[in-house]
Design an enzyme around this catalytic site. Sequence first.
Site, PDB file in Angstrom:
ATOM      1  N   THR A  15       0.809  -1.216   0.000  1.00  0.00           N
ATOM      2  CA  THR A  15       0.000   0.000   0.000  1.00  0.00           C
ATOM      3  C   THR A  15       0.844   1.268   0.000  1.00  0.00           C
ATOM      4  OG1 THR A  15      -1.651  -1.169   1.287  1.00  0.00           O
ATOM      5  CG2 THR A  15      -1.772   1.219   1.347  1.00  0.00           C
ATOM      6  N   ASP A  59       1.817  -7.025  -3.905  1.00  0.00           N
ATOM      7  CA  ASP A  59       1.122  -7.029  -2.627  1.00  0.00           C
ATOM      8  C   ASP A  59       1.871  -8.058  -1.782  1.00  0.00           C
ATOM      9  OD1 ASP A  59      -2.057  -6.554  -1.507  1.00  0.00           O
ATOM     10  OD2 ASP A  59      -0.858  -8.167  -0.614  1.00  0.00           O
ATOM     11  N   SER A  60       2.102  -7.752  -0.527  1.00  0.00           N
ATOM     12  CA  SER A  60       2.989  -8.627   0.242  1.00  0.00           C
ATOM     13  C   SER A  60       2.382 -10.001   0.517  1.00  0.00           C
ATOM     14  CB  SER A  60       3.429  -7.961   1.542  1.00  0.00           C
ATOM     15  OG  SER A  60       2.413  -8.004   2.505  1.00  0.00           O
ATOM     16  N   GLN A 278      -0.090 -20.648  20.775  1.00  0.00           N
ATOM     17  CA  GLN A 278      -1.054 -19.735  20.147  1.00  0.00           C
ATOM     18  C   GLN A 278      -1.051 -18.375  20.855  1.00  0.00           C
ATOM     19  OE1 GLN A 278      -4.936 -21.648  19.826  1.00  0.00           O
ATOM     20  NE2 GLN A 278      -3.955 -23.488  19.048  1.00  0.00           N
ATOM     21  N   CYS A 279      -0.548 -18.352  22.100  1.00  0.00           N
ATOM     22  CA  CYS A 279      -0.417 -17.074  22.805  1.00  0.00           C
ATOM     23  C   CYS A 279       0.771 -16.342  22.209  1.00  0.00           C
ATOM     24  CB  CYS A 279      -0.147 -17.278  24.293  1.00  0.00           C
ATOM     25  SG  CYS A 279      -1.519 -17.995  25.168  1.00  0.00           S
TER      26      CYS A 279
HETATM   27  N1  ASP Z   1      -2.132  -5.892   1.317  1.00  0.00           N
HETATM   28  C1  ASP Z   1      -1.101  -4.926   1.522  1.00  0.00           C
HETATM   29  C2  ASP Z   1       0.232  -5.649   1.526  1.00  0.00           C
HETATM   30  O1  ASP Z   1       0.589  -6.250   2.502  1.00  0.00           O
HETATM   31  C3  ASP Z   1      -1.311  -4.183   2.796  1.00  0.00           C
HETATM   32  C4  ASP Z   1      -0.218  -3.207   3.102  1.00  0.00           C
HETATM   33  O2  ASP Z   1       0.525  -2.775   2.250  1.00  0.00           O
HETATM   34  O3  ASP Z   1      -0.086  -2.824   4.264  1.00  0.00           O
HETATM   35  O4  ASP Z   1       0.915  -5.614   0.539  1.00  0.00           O
END
Ligand code: ASP
Length: 342
Positions: A15, A59-60, A278-279
């Site tokens: 983003t 996008d990650s 899971q904690c």
């Molecule tokens: N979906 C986006 C990503 O991880 C969200 C971000 O950039 O924070 O690439």
Amino acid sequence: MESKRSVLLIYTGGTVGMVKDMETGHLAPFDFNNLESQIPEIKQIEARVEAISFEKPIDSSNMDLEHWTRLAGIIKNNYEKYDGFVVLHGSDTMAYTASALSFMCYNLSKPIILTGSQLPIGVVRTDGKENIITAIDIASAYEGSRPMVPEVSIYFENLLYRGNRTYKYNAEHFEAFRSPNYPVLAEAGVNIKYNREYIFRSSPEPFETDTRMNNRVAVLSLFPGISEHIVRAALTIRENKVLIIRTYGSGNAMTHRWFIDGIKNAIDSGLLVVNVSQCRGGGVTQGRYETSYELARMGVISGGDMLLEAAITKSMHLLGKGLDGSEFKRNFQQNLKGEITV
Ligand code: ASP
């Protein structure tokens, strides 16, 4: 007068680097050759900033071993040319990439800071500008010839964390990351306050990378009522080498015979079984309760207070180096890059 410090900004996607395309109205990655037009404040920073971008920013959620290798390669190839590195990355899998990079990099003596944002840089209320500007500031912060933070870290919403101690915990707040088991490395307020006692020292040895990674790792998250079939399937995936079981509390799991026998058989046939809680805060202490005593006795490997993100990438790294059996276990339980408290 000291010459300006230099920082390489590496845009992988996410983003943070998005602006509205004037023609289509959609969000699209901006041209990093025009960095200063998007963030004019960069001109006022005390450091010389240069930027490069992945040819196809992603996008990650699409991050993969191959991208981590590429990233480590970019840093390695430019290591001598810059004093610090800022990696712009989507926040969704940033903690995994930071963890992976921490294991891939050996003998760090320069800062590698990952940052991103919840709102695109081209949006008025963006958190991206502050994150980028302060990350650059920290990446170029030196005391004489010593960098303030020669680690792989994440900077987000005023806080700098050790990368392999983080997870993304919030999809809405600007403060998206947490590091429950290790103190923050620095806090940005009017001044940037470094918590020196928690920050690694620079290594005097030459910087190296080892990008071998093996993804034969799976994760099984327990829940009350989980079916025997599902557990058995996870324990017997033929291609798999490491199964991380996400247990309850301090590393507890059910004591049903079929569960215990299933794990025992899997370990006997060579599967490396790891216990991660899971904690998110605290960690695994096998043997504290009856419900984890059996696991320890059978040779389940304790993940201690490691987070899942660190445990997965550490497993990939150790498998990638060809470690197996007791060698894997010994290394996994050791503190390699500050990811576990021992
Ligand atoms: N979906 C986006 C990503 O991880 C969200 C971000 O950039 O924070 O690439």
